[in-house]
Design an enzyme around this catalytic site. Structure first.
Site, PDB file in Angstrom:
ATOM      1  CB  SER A 181      -4.848  64.002  26.280  1.00 34.18           C
ATOM      2  OG  SER A 181      -4.676  64.492  27.289  1.00 34.18           O
TER       3      SER A 181
ATOM      4  CE  LYS B 113      -4.407  62.423  29.920  1.00 30.80           C
ATOM      5  NZ  LYS B 113      -3.093  61.503  29.488  1.00 30.80           N
TER       6      LYS B 113
ATOM      7  CE  LYS C 243      -3.440  66.358  30.406  1.00 31.95           C
ATOM      8  NZ  LYS C 243      -2.236  65.558  30.976  1.00 31.95           N
TER       9      LYS C 243
ATOM     10  CG  ASP D 241      -3.233  63.249  33.447  1.00 27.98           C
ATOM     11  OD1 ASP D 241      -2.694  63.178  34.351  1.00 27.98           O
ATOM     12  OD2 ASP D 241      -2.483  63.106  32.401  1.00 27.98           O
TER      13      ASP D 241
ATOM     14  CD  GLU E 116      -2.372  60.059  32.674  1.00 18.37           C
ATOM     15  OE1 GLU E 116      -3.375  60.057  31.871  1.00 18.37           O
ATOM     16  OE2 GLU E 116      -1.105  60.572  32.365  1.00 18.37           O
TER      17      GLU E 116
ATOM     18  CG  ASP F 170       2.113  60.648  33.040  1.00 17.07           C
ATOM     19  OD1 ASP F 170       3.350  60.264  32.597  1.00 17.07           O
ATOM     20  OD2 ASP F 170       1.592  61.381  32.449  1.00 17.07           O
TER      21      ASP F 170
ATOM     22  CE  LYS G 199       2.814  60.960  29.232  1.00 20.31           C
ATOM     23  NZ  LYS G 199       2.971  62.235  29.979  1.00 20.31           N
TER      24      LYS G 199
ATOM     25  N   GLY H 200       1.274  60.343  25.923  1.00 20.62           N
ATOM     26  CA  GLY H 200       1.659  61.164  24.569  1.00 20.62           C
ATOM     27  C   GLY H 200       2.337  62.557  25.395  1.00 20.62           C
TER      28      GLY H 200
HETATM   29  O1  OSB Z   1       0.239  64.141  31.417  1.00 19.62           O
HETATM   30  O2  OSB Z   1      -0.307  62.803  29.976  1.00 19.62           O
HETATM   31  C1  OSB Z   1       0.211  64.132  30.341  1.00 19.62           C
HETATM   32  C2  OSB Z   1       0.979  66.212  27.475  1.00 19.62           C
HETATM   33  C3  OSB Z   1       2.016  66.945  27.909  1.00 19.62           C
HETATM   34  C4  OSB Z   1       2.665  66.558  29.006  1.00 19.62           C
HETATM   35  C5  OSB Z   1       1.764  65.654  29.891  1.00 19.62           C
HETATM   36  C6  OSB Z   1       0.755  65.013  29.236  1.00 19.62           C
HETATM   37  C7  OSB Z   1       0.290  65.489  28.079  1.00 19.62           C
HETATM   38  C8  OSB Z   1      -0.872  64.655  27.654  1.00 19.62           C
HETATM   39  C9  OSB Z   1      -1.051  64.813  25.977  1.00 19.62           C
HETATM   40  O3  OSB Z   1      -1.883  64.388  28.133  1.00 19.62           O
HETATM   41  C10 OSB Z   1      -1.178  63.615  25.360  1.00 19.62           C
HETATM   42  C11 OSB Z   1      -1.091  63.301  24.101  1.00 19.62           C
HETATM   43  O4  OSB Z   1       0.007  63.826  23.543  1.00 19.62           O
HETATM   44  O5  OSB Z   1      -1.992  63.384  23.036  1.00 19.62           O
HETATM   45 MG    MG Z   2      -0.467  62.199  32.286  1.00 12.88          MG
END
Ligand code: OSB
Ligand code: MG
Length: 372
Positions: free
Chosen positions: A136, A162, A164, A189, A214, A239, A263, A291
């Site tokens: 991510s 992925k 953001k 995401d 996402e 999520d 999660k 994650g």
């Molecule tokens: O939206 O998936 C998310 C990290 C902190 C809070 C929300 C998210 C995330 C990540 C990181 O996308 C995913 C990872 O731990 O590699």
């Molecule tokens: Mg997410």
């Protein structure tokens, strides 16, 4: 098992690089590590509530309060015969606060798995010894920097990328990545940064063969997502909006998404995660593991859960070094050149906590003992 002693540690670990999302920029990650001792056996769990209430209303401080004043007093000094029995004691009266509950539950699962001499993966019903993993990537300052970063991760083996996105920093990044890497598994995401009125943006994203989109809309919304999903070819994956099996059922029945992100922290633990996983099997809905920038303690639990059969898309479960210069477990988590991660086979979380390193990242510690 007699719950002799529980320890909470507020930890703070510096990220190898700032993580930029539509929610803000994170430079370090604050979580709570939970240690449970039953005679000579020690269970470890990680509560993924963060220092800020930007992803979830829970924070380190609220989770600490709920653990200290409500969850821990219900089990400390008691004889517990199963994780289910402990959950019944701690969780039934406390509404919400799922991250606090999940952290304690994770430590209990580790404790019980170790007492039986089996791995967390095995006790949870895992079905494989390697899992597919992705990465991510936070919002980058420019398209060229993103292309470079993605290239580096692809070289390390990651099976899926992925990125953001946030308003104004979205479609141009997708377009640039697709041009450079036409065939990679790619998803975005939004962390709830958009509204239904932004539908034209998502219709445009439909042209870039994304694996999924996402959480585009509100962080508690299920209804508007159903309207958006109806108009898109690309699957939406929820999520933030999914806190339970009930939310999952509502989202699937309403057609709000075609893929579910799990999660354990967000849904209140491994037990609820398994219920969601199993329901999605019956509905033919793929799930994937999210994650929360966990340390190796939380990561070990994620890897174990992601070894269940219906986790059919690569998880946000990356190598320790993608997050932290030094992990607090040994061995640290590695990504194999084929984009898989090995599922630990030793009892419980299957990795050792390095107490010296844990001490280094601990900002506050408190112990709880029976009768005190
Ligand atoms: O939206 O998936 C998310 C990290 C902190 C809070 C929300 C998210 C995330 C990540 C990181 O996308 C995913 C990872 O731990 O590699
Ligand atoms: Mg997410």
């Amino acid at each position: 098992m007699l719950i002799n002693r529980i320890e909470l540690r507020h930890i703070k670990m510096e990220l190898v690089s700032p993580f930029v999302t539509s929610m803000g920029t994170e430079y370090d990650e604050e979580h709570i590590i939970i240690r449970i001792d039953s005679n000579s056996i020690t269970g470890w769990g990680e509560c993924v509530a963060e220092g800020t209430p930007f992803y979830s209303y829970e924070t380190v401080q609220t989770a600490w309060h709920i653990l200290q004043d409500f969850l821990i007093p219900s089990i400390i000094g008691k004889e517990i015969s199963s994780v289910g029995e402990a959950i019944a004691l701690t969780n039934t009266k406390v509404r919400g606060h799922r991250m606090a509950k999940a952290g304690l539950e994770a430590a209990l699962w580790d404790l019980f798995a170790k007492s039986k001499g089996i791995s967390l993966s095995k006790i949870l019903g895992g079905a494989r010894n390697k899992i597919d993993v992705g990465v991510s990537i936070g919002i980058q300052p420019s398209e060229s920097e993103l292309i470079k970063k993605v290239g580096d991760y692809l070289k390390e083996g990651y099976k899926r990328i992925k990125i953001k996105i946030s308003p104004g920093r979205d479609i141009q990044y997708v377009r640039a990545l697709r041009k450079e890497y036409p065939d990679i598994l790619l998803q975005v995401d939004a962390n709830s940064a958009y509204k239904l009125e932004n539908i034209s943006l998502f219709k445009e994203m439909d042209n870039y063969d994304l694996l999924l989109i996402e959480q585009p809309l509100g962080y508690e919304d299920i209804y508007d997502h159903s309207k958006l999903q109806r108009e898109l070819k690309t699957p939406i994956s929820l999520d933030e909006s999914i806190h339970s099996l009930d939310d999952t059922r509502a989202a699937i029945e309403l057609g709000s998404c075609r893929i579910i992100n799990i999660k354990p922290g967000r849904v209140g633990g491994f037990t609820e995660s398994k219920l969601i996983h199993d329901y999605c099997v019956s509905e033919n809905i793929p799930v994937w593991h999210g994650g929360m920038l966990e340390s190796g303690i939380g990561r070990a639990g994620n890897v174990a859960l992601a070894s269940l059969p219906n986790f059919s898309l690569p998880g946000d479960i990356s190598a320790s070094k993608r997050y932290y210069k030094e992990d607090i477990v040994e061995p640290e988590f590695l990504v194999n050149p084929d984009g898989t991660m090995d599922v630990p086979i030793n009892p419980g979380i299957g990795v050792e906590v390095n107490l010296k390193r844990l001490d280094k990242v601990t900002v506050h510690i408190k112990e709880f003992k029976a009768g005190k």
